[in-house]
Design a protein around this motif. Structure first.
Motif, PDB file in Angstrom:
ATOM      1  N   ARG A 387       1.457   5.886   2.984  1.00 23.48           N
ATOM      2  CA  ARG A 387       2.621   6.336   2.202  1.00 23.48           C
ATOM      3  C   ARG A 387       2.721   5.572   0.873  1.00 23.48           C
ATOM      4  O   ARG A 387       3.077   6.152  -0.153  1.00 23.48           O
ATOM      5  CB  ARG A 387       3.876   6.103   3.038  1.00 23.48           C
ATOM      6  CG  ARG A 387       5.165   6.651   2.411  1.00 23.48           C
ATOM      7  CD  ARG A 387       5.244   8.149   2.545  1.00 23.48           C
ATOM      8  NE  ARG A 387       6.550   8.647   2.148  1.00 23.48           N
ATOM      9  CZ  ARG A 387       7.540   8.879   3.017  1.00 23.48           C
ATOM     10  NH1 ARG A 387       7.367   8.667   4.312  1.00 23.48           N
ATOM     11  NH2 ARG A 387       8.700   9.347   2.598  1.00 23.48           N
ATOM     12  N   ARG A 388       2.406   4.286   0.893  1.00 28.01           N
ATOM     13  CA  ARG A 388       2.488   3.493  -0.345  1.00 28.01           C
ATOM     14  C   ARG A 388       1.512   4.011  -1.394  1.00 28.01           C
ATOM     15  O   ARG A 388       1.854   4.162  -2.567  1.00 28.01           O
ATOM     16  CB  ARG A 388       2.186   2.028  -0.015  1.00 28.01           C
ATOM     17  CG  ARG A 388       2.054   1.131  -1.218  1.00 28.01           C
ATOM     18  CD  ARG A 388       1.629  -0.258  -0.789  1.00 28.01           C
ATOM     19  NE  ARG A 388       1.318  -1.086  -1.935  1.00 28.01           N
ATOM     20  CZ  ARG A 388       0.797  -2.296  -1.859  1.00 28.01           C
ATOM     21  NH1 ARG A 388       0.538  -2.834  -0.687  1.00 28.01           N
ATOM     22  NH2 ARG A 388       0.528  -2.986  -2.952  1.00 28.01           N
ATOM     23  N   THR A 389       0.283   4.300  -0.954  1.00 35.14           N
ATOM     24  CA  THR A 389      -0.713   4.840  -1.891  1.00 35.14           C
ATOM     25  C   THR A 389      -0.291   6.214  -2.386  1.00 35.14           C
ATOM     26  O   THR A 389      -0.515   6.568  -3.553  1.00 35.14           O
ATOM     27  CB  THR A 389      -2.081   4.921  -1.209  1.00 35.14           C
ATOM     28  OG1 THR A 389      -2.406   3.640  -0.670  1.00 35.14           O
ATOM     29  CG2 THR A 389      -3.159   5.344  -2.200  1.00 35.14           C
ATOM     30  N   LEU A 390       0.333   7.012  -1.508  1.00 33.86           N
ATOM     31  CA  LEU A 390       0.774   8.353  -1.897  1.00 33.86           C
ATOM     32  C   LEU A 390       1.734   8.298  -3.080  1.00 33.86           C
ATOM     33  O   LEU A 390       1.633   9.095  -4.007  1.00 33.86           O
ATOM     34  CB  LEU A 390       1.438   9.029  -0.704  1.00 33.86           C
ATOM     35  CG  LEU A 390       2.171  10.343  -1.013  1.00 33.86           C
ATOM     36  CD1 LEU A 390       1.196  11.389  -1.503  1.00 33.86           C
ATOM     37  CD2 LEU A 390       2.922  10.828   0.212  1.00 33.86           C
ATOM     38  N   ASN A 391       2.670   7.353  -3.050  1.00 33.68           N
ATOM     39  CA  ASN A 391       3.633   7.256  -4.154  1.00 33.68           C
ATOM     40  C   ASN A 391       2.919   6.996  -5.474  1.00 33.68           C
ATOM     41  O   ASN A 391       3.260   7.576  -6.509  1.00 33.68           O
ATOM     42  CB  ASN A 391       4.636   6.133  -3.868  1.00 33.68           C
ATOM     43  CG  ASN A 391       5.506   6.441  -2.666  1.00 33.68           C
ATOM     44  OD1 ASN A 391       5.735   7.600  -2.342  1.00 33.68           O
ATOM     45  ND2 ASN A 391       5.975   5.410  -1.989  1.00 33.68           N
ATOM     46  N   GLU A 392       1.907   6.142  -5.457  1.00 35.33           N
ATOM     47  CA  GLU A 392       1.143   5.869  -6.684  1.00 35.33           C
ATOM     48  C   GLU A 392       0.370   7.099  -7.127  1.00 35.33           C
ATOM     49  O   GLU A 392       0.280   7.406  -8.321  1.00 35.33           O
ATOM     50  CB  GLU A 392       0.179   4.699  -6.443  1.00 35.33           C
ATOM     51  CG  GLU A 392       0.881   3.399  -6.087  1.00 35.33           C
ATOM     52  CD  GLU A 392      -0.090   2.300  -5.658  1.00 35.33           C
ATOM     53  OE1 GLU A 392       0.369   1.179  -5.424  1.00 35.33           O
ATOM     54  OE2 GLU A 392      -1.299   2.583  -5.575  1.00 35.33           O
TER      55      GLU A 392
END
Length: 543
Positions: A387-392
């Motif tokens: 999820r963290r990578t998705l936001n980026e």
């Protein structure tokens, strides 16, 4: 220890030193290159910031000059409105019209025209005006059209701004796209006394106008700026009278499918407007460098608005930017020379100063760093991005879509009745289902697409350069593949998915969060409609 063994150890140490020197040299070259890139990128950002500032300055300069021209029209109208001879003849004419005495009205009209003729040529030379007319009554009828004296009596009630100015009995100036005139106009009220002791009586308005072409010609030529004023075809068709519309469409060059060239100042305007880099700039106001005819031009675009604040077209300004680009390139070249000299000195010090180092330790550290990076960006169960990578990714892809003008799509995938799988077969079976589903998703998306675990049994696919049709087709293929596969050891068809698709359109009002909300709403619709299906969200402009 034998000599052979010692020589072997020495040779091993030499090989180790050479390997370490080469490794550190490569790192040094890489870091120097990265530093050069950072310096260049910083210079480029400073240049971009300067270009934006230049664009804002050019816009402010153009708008102030346009206001000055419009204000000049208002001052001209006010000057004429305050001439006693004009006031008296205008009053006589309106009295004759009220009394239905056409002969006296014509006499007053001719007398007013005769009174204006002596200074008219001087005023035209000084102000460059294209129209001068006197208006009276609630419908703002033409009492005298100086440029066409034989035409009078026409009602101007279609011009809301003019009617409002007459009702307020106040001066006004600005750009107008009206039924019979395109340009800058200024209005001034006319008052006259019935007699020497009577109170001033409002008679009507004096309007003076200048075309945009004349206004541009009056601007100082030594500033190095080129101008082009483009009018929106829908606005022209909506506002101009039929005769004036036909004349305008016949006389003005068409630019693309939605604009016409109303006025310009500069050389080779038509060739510049055909530059393939300009259409996007016309649609999205801003400032950018454009290569044209082997030269770099700083081109700015901003909206043209009328006196009421309505958008009627777009203004392009440009100036030569070769010096700015040359300065950036010279700076990069000089930095590269300095970096090469510093690298040579550092390499010499490294060669003579390097004695002991452990290549294995550096390899371990590099390996650990890679593991940590992998753990920070990947979901530990499925191996998909987290999820963290998705936001980026969403921030990066939305910015790229706005730059390129190409949309991307989001597909939100949810395993149907996943809780029942966990409750019936256990969490180990549920994890196996998630792993198999992730593997199938990897096999069905393109290399340029990105798959993420969104949370629990939900996955999100970021489909680059995809419109709604392409995204729905891919989602449908994925849905069929998952429905016919044996996931986690369960029989084929026991696990299905519902998919919600939404497309990010590179419009100023669109955000990744809004697109994601639409995909989530489409997913819920797929669930409500029976699951095991793909639903595409409606585009925001069609909602």
């Amino acid at each position: 220890m034998t000599s052979a063994a010692m020589n072997a150890m020495l040779a091993s140490a030499r090989r180790l030193r050479v390997a370490l020197f080469v490794t550190l040299s490569v790192l040094l070259v890489g870091s120097t290159s990265a530093l050069l890139w950072l310096v260049y990128n910083n210079d480029a950002k400073n240049l971009e910031q300067r270009l934006r500032q230049e664009g804002r300055s050019e816009r402010a300069l153009f708008e102030s000059r346009l206001r000055a021209s419009a204000l000049g029209m208002q001052q001209l109208a006010a000057f004429i409105a305050n001439l006693p001879a004009v006031q008296q003849r205008f009053l006589d004419g309106t009295r004759a019209i009220t009394a239905d005495d056409a002969a006296k009205a014509d006499t007053a009209r001719q007398s007013l025209l005769d009174a204006l003729r002596p200074p008219l040529d001087q005023m035209r030379w000084e102000y460059g005006f294209a129209q001068l007319q006197f208006l009276y009554g609630p419908q703002a009828r033409i009492f005298l059209r100086v440029q066409k004296p034989a035409r009078y009596g026409d009602p101007m009630s279609a011009r809301a701004g003019l009617i409002a100015a007459m009702q307020a009995r106040s001066a006004q100036h600005g750009f107008e796209l009206g039924p019979d005139f395109i340009g800058l106009h200024g209005l001034a009220p006319v008052f006259a006394r019935e007699n020497r002791t009577g109170a001033p009586q409002f008679i009507g308005m004096v309007e003076a106008g200048i075309t945009l072409e004349s206004a541009l010609a009056l601007m100082p030529p030594g500033d190095g700026l080129g101008y082009a004023v483009l009018l929106s075809l829908p606005e022209i068709k909506d506002r101009l009278a039929p005769d004036r519309l036909r004349q305008t469409l016949a006389d003005r060059p068409h630019i693309g499918s939605g604009q016409i060239l109303e006025a310009a100042r500069g050389e080779n305007i038509q060739a510049l407007l055909r530059n393939p880099a300009l259409p996007a700039l016309m649609l999205t106001p801003g400032t950018r460098l454009v290569v044209h005819g082997g030269h770099h031009l700083l081109v700015s675009s901003f909206a043209l608005r009328d006196y009421a604040g309505q958008r009627t077209g777009v203004v392009l300004t440009w100036r030569d930017a070769n010096a700015l680009v040359a300065a950036l390139r010279n700076s990069a070249r000089n930095n590269a020379v300095y970096a090469a000299l510093m690298l040579l000195v550092t390499e010499s010090l490294l060669f003579f100063g390097l004695r002991r180092v452990s290549a294995r330790f550096e390899t371990i550290i590099a390996g650990q760093a890679e593991i940590l990076q992998e753990q920070a960006t990947r979901d530990p169960l499925t191996g998909l991005y987290n999820r963290r990578t998705l936001n980026e990714v969403l921030v990066r892809e939305s910015a790229a879509a706005r730059r390129s003008g190409r949309p991307f799509a989001l597909a939100l995938v949810d395993l149907d009745h996943f809780k029942a799988i966990n409750d019936t077969h256990g969490h180990a079976a549920g994890d196996a289902v998630l792993i198999c589903a992730a593997d199938i998703m990897r096999g069905h998306i393109r290399a340029q697409d990105i798959a993420c675990r969104y949370g629990g049994e939900e996955f999100l696919l970021v489909l680059r350069d995809s419109d709604a049709g392409r995204a729905v087709a891919l989602a449908e293929r994925l849905r069929r593949a998952l429905a016919t596969a044996s996931l986690g050891g369960l029989p084929a068809g026991r696990v299905t998915v519902s998919i919600g698709v939404a497309v990010f359109q590179p419009a100023p009002s669109e955000t990744p969060e809004a697109t994601l909300r639409r995909a989530d709403e489409a997913l819920y619709r797929a669930k409500d409609e029976g699951r095991n299906r793909v639903v595409c969200a409606t585009a925001p402009d069609a909602a």
